[in-house]
Design a protein around this motif. Sequence first.
Motif, mmCIF file in Angstrom:
data_model
loop_
_atom_site.group_PDB
_atom_site.id
_atom_site.type_symbol
_atom_site.label_atom_id
_atom_site.label_comp_id
_atom_site.label_asym_id
_atom_site.label_seq_id
_atom_site.Cartn_x
_atom_site.Cartn_y
_atom_site.Cartn_z
ATOM 1 N N ILE A 157 -6.115 -9.819 1.650
ATOM 2 C CA ILE A 157 -7.245 -9.847 0.702
ATOM 3 C C ILE A 157 -6.936 -8.939 -0.481
ATOM 4 C CG2 ILE A 157 -9.686 -9.290 0.416
ATOM 5 C CD1 ILE A 157 -10.087 -10.020 3.358
ATOM 6 N N ASN A 158 -6.455 -7.719 -0.186
ATOM 7 C CA ASN A 158 -6.119 -6.787 -1.275
ATOM 8 C C ASN A 158 -5.020 -7.356 -2.155
ATOM 9 O OD1 ASN A 158 -7.953 -4.738 -0.877
ATOM 10 N ND2 ASN A 158 -6.674 -3.665 0.608
ATOM 11 N N ASP A 159 -3.998 -7.941 -1.519
ATOM 12 C CA ASP A 159 -2.871 -8.463 -2.284
ATOM 13 C C ASP A 159 -3.268 -9.670 -3.132
ATOM 14 O OD1 ASP A 159 -0.434 -7.822 0.357
ATOM 15 O OD2 ASP A 159 -1.338 -6.521 -1.154
ATOM 16 N N THR A 160 -4.180 -10.486 -2.607
ATOM 17 C CA THR A 160 -4.559 -11.726 -3.289
ATOM 18 C C THR A 160 -5.628 -11.490 -4.360
ATOM 19 O OG1 THR A 160 -4.084 -12.947 -1.248
ATOM 20 C CG2 THR A 160 -5.387 -14.079 -2.942
ATOM 21 N N TYR A 161 -6.658 -10.720 -4.018
ATOM 22 C CA TYR A 161 -7.810 -10.572 -4.914
ATOM 23 C C TYR A 161 -7.863 -9.210 -5.608
ATOM 24 C CZ TYR A 161 -9.332 -14.652 -2.262
ATOM 25 O OH TYR A 161 -9.400 -15.865 -1.666
ATOM 26 N N GLY A 162 -7.017 -8.278 -5.128
ATOM 27 C CA GLY A 162 -7.031 -6.952 -5.735
ATOM 28 C C GLY A 162 -7.859 -5.967 -4.926
ATOM 29 N N ASN A 218 -19.371 -14.503 1.967
ATOM 30 C CA ASN A 218 -18.800 -13.206 1.615
ATOM 31 C C ASN A 218 -18.297 -13.229 0.176
ATOM 32 O OD1 ASN A 218 -15.953 -14.111 1.546
ATOM 33 N ND2 ASN A 218 -16.242 -14.406 3.754
ATOM 34 N N PRO A 219 -17.939 -12.086 -0.384
ATOM 35 C CA PRO A 219 -17.577 -11.997 -1.814
ATOM 36 C C PRO A 219 -16.368 -12.809 -2.209
ATOM 37 C CG PRO A 219 -18.144 -9.837 -0.963
ATOM 38 C CD PRO A 219 -18.090 -10.756 0.208
ATOM 39 N N ILE A 220 -15.446 -13.133 -1.288
ATOM 40 C CA ILE A 220 -14.235 -13.836 -1.700
ATOM 41 C C ILE A 220 -14.353 -15.350 -1.494
ATOM 42 C CG2 ILE A 220 -12.787 -11.840 -1.225
ATOM 43 C CD1 ILE A 220 -11.803 -13.240 1.284
ATOM 44 N N GLY A 221 -15.442 -15.801 -0.892
ATOM 45 C CA GLY A 221 -15.708 -17.227 -0.789
ATOM 46 C C GLY A 221 -14.874 -17.972 0.227
ATOM 47 N N ARG A 222 -14.192 -17.274 1.137
ATOM 48 C CA ARG A 222 -13.471 -17.973 2.206
ATOM 49 C C ARG A 222 -13.688 -17.231 3.518
ATOM 50 N NH1 ARG A 222 -8.791 -15.585 3.881
ATOM 51 N NH2 ARG A 222 -7.755 -14.070 2.528
ATOM 52 N N THR A 223 -13.440 -17.921 4.618
ATOM 53 C CA THR A 223 -13.734 -17.354 5.940
ATOM 54 C C THR A 223 -12.854 -16.135 6.224
ATOM 55 O OG1 THR A 223 -14.370 -19.511 6.783
ATOM 56 C CG2 THR A 223 -13.810 -17.816 8.410
ATOM 57 N N CYS A 224 -13.503 -15.051 6.658
ATOM 58 C CA CYS A 224 -12.788 -13.849 7.114
ATOM 59 C C CYS A 224 -13.270 -13.523 8.524
ATOM 60 C CB CYS A 224 -13.067 -12.664 6.193
ATOM 61 S SG CYS A 224 -12.378 -12.881 4.543
ATOM 62 N N THR A 225 -12.421 -12.889 9.286
ATOM 63 C CA THR A 225 -12.753 -12.608 10.682
ATOM 64 C C THR A 225 -12.567 -11.129 11.013
ATOM 65 O OG1 THR A 225 -10.508 -13.088 11.411
ATOM 66 C CG2 THR A 225 -12.086 -14.921 11.423
ATOM 67 N N LEU A 226 -13.151 -10.751 12.157
ATOM 68 C CA LEU A 226 -13.058 -9.377 12.666
ATOM 69 C C LEU A 226 -12.407 -9.378 14.039
ATOM 70 C CD1 LEU A 226 -16.584 -7.808 11.985
ATOM 71 C CD2 LEU A 226 -14.450 -7.222 10.834
ATOM 72 N N SER A 227 -11.665 -8.304 14.334
ATOM 73 C CA SER A 227 -11.222 -8.016 15.699
ATOM 74 C C SER A 227 -11.909 -6.731 16.131
ATOM 75 C CB SER A 227 -9.706 -7.837 15.757
ATOM 76 O OG SER A 227 -9.055 -9.049 15.459
ATOM 77 N N ILE A 228 -12.437 -6.724 17.364
ATOM 78 C CA ILE A 228 -13.272 -5.598 17.805
ATOM 79 C C ILE A 228 -12.814 -5.131 19.189
ATOM 80 C CG2 ILE A 228 -15.627 -4.804 18.237
ATOM 81 C CD1 ILE A 228 -16.629 -7.130 16.501
ATOM 82 N N GLY A 229 -12.730 -3.806 19.372
ATOM 83 C CA GLY A 229 -12.439 -3.207 20.665
ATOM 84 C C GLY A 229 -13.622 -2.381 21.134
ATOM 85 N N LEU A 230 -13.955 -2.427 22.427
ATOM 86 C CA LEU A 230 -15.121 -1.726 22.974
ATOM 87 C C LEU A 230 -14.704 -0.786 24.100
ATOM 88 C CD1 LEU A 230 -15.965 -4.913 22.329
ATOM 89 C CD2 LEU A 230 -18.213 -4.096 23.094
#
Length: 543
Positions: free
Chosen positions: A416-421, A482-494
């Motif tokens: 995301i940083n590399d593509t959108y800044g 979301n702000p970039i207009g494409r699907t983003c996902t999360l990985s979560i540890g509990l």
Amino acid sequence: MVIFHDIQLKPKQKVSVTMLVIGLVCLTIFITATILLILSFHFKKQSLIDTALSLNSSNSKKMSLSMDRLFTSMRESLKYSVEILHNYPDMTSQEAYGKLELLRKSSHFFNSIAIVKETGQIHAASPASLSGLEGTVVASEVAKETLRLKAPYLSKPYLTPTTKRMIVSMSEPIFDKQGTYLGYIVGTIYLQEPNVISQVFGSTSIDENGSYYYVVSSEGHLLYHPDIKRVGENVIENPVVNELTQGHSGKRQVVNSRGIVQLAGYSIVPSTGWGIVVVSPGQAVDNLLHQFIQGILVYFVPAILLLLIIAIWLSRRLAQPFVALARLISHYEQGQSRDAEVSSYWNREADLLAKTIGRFLKHIEEHTDQLSREAMIDPLTGLVNRRGMEKIMNQWMLETEEYTLLIMDIDRFKTINDTYGHPTGDVMLNHLARLLQRNVLDEDVCCRYGGEEFVVLLKRTPLSEAYATSERIRCAFETDENPIGRTCTLSIGLAHYPTQTNEPAELLSFADQALYEAKRNGRNQSVVYNEDKKLLDNQQMLL
């Protein structure tokens, strides 16, 4: 050099420190005398320690060289025995026993000597007390290793399965003239009985101040010690022994495995890898220092007592306002007496200081709360930062509050940083922060742990409920706009407190391991850390 000038006092003018100079000069004499006494003490102590360490190091080196020569002789003795017994299969057990008995008594190196066939059977053994072992198969791991190696071997200390003796064995392989392996001859040292080590070194007098020596194996086991009950004990935790097991010789002051301060010199025995440690009790140095100090105090005490009386009187006079100011600042720091007035003092310098402190306290009070709040908040997202998170976790631990920790980050956030800044990346982080706040209760705490990693502390929440919350957050982030207009996902540890750990740092580590497992399993999922180091089946958590 500080030069004090008399100040002419005017009516109502504060007393100058100059009036106390004479008293301070006397106090300086006392301080100088004290410093000299302390320096003498430390120099004398260091001198005694260095002397003891050097002496012990020298003794350990001499003993290691002697032991090295001893074991070289023992090895040569076994090699000579092999030359005599290389045709032992042609001898009867009684004939072989006679030769072994002669070899054992002529050298006095070993408590027992035996010939073991390539099949592991004992062909002959000396002394006579072992004669009943002929024909039996040796069962110890050391014996099996010796047969496997078919080479000279010095064992670590071990307990024999039959006689239950703590022994060390030295062996030499036997080959016939055609090079066929016939077995080996082995000599043993009974560590808890009179042996060659105690005979050669046991009566060695190091000195008369309680010094002694001990021998350790390359694995850290005691092979010889004045206290015979300790033979075989593993003392690898002793720093000196730990150094020896790594092949280092030297000298140092150390606290041994029983908490006793010792001055140790230690050296490696080259032929065996064993170590010899010569130690002197630290108490011996203390006793000499006490005698030294007692002699000095005879001359110092009268002068010190006089100067002490003067110093106490002057110190109380001089320090009284500063003590009061220090107490005021201490109470202020602890949140007490914030409205207390700063007093006026008789000492001019102290009075000026008190007024200055009063002004600064007001200034500090204005900024303290603001700084405290800012120190706990992440400036980008407005969430609690890492410092605040750790404070909350510690507070909940003190309150024995149950909670579940969720640690998460945005999958492939670098893309995301590399593509959108990076500015867009920051907007995404704020988007996740707002999403977290919408999906948890008011008593729960949302934190930015660092970078794209976030932590949520779910108060009074068991793992099953926490997992459901985690999945709700994950799905919401995946499906919400979301702000970039494409699907983003999360990985979560509990991870859960306190069922999985009582340590906040370890809890965070457990959750982090679960997060990495989620990454390894393909991302976009919630994973619960299991106490048995196995990850729970996520479907079971939904039941």
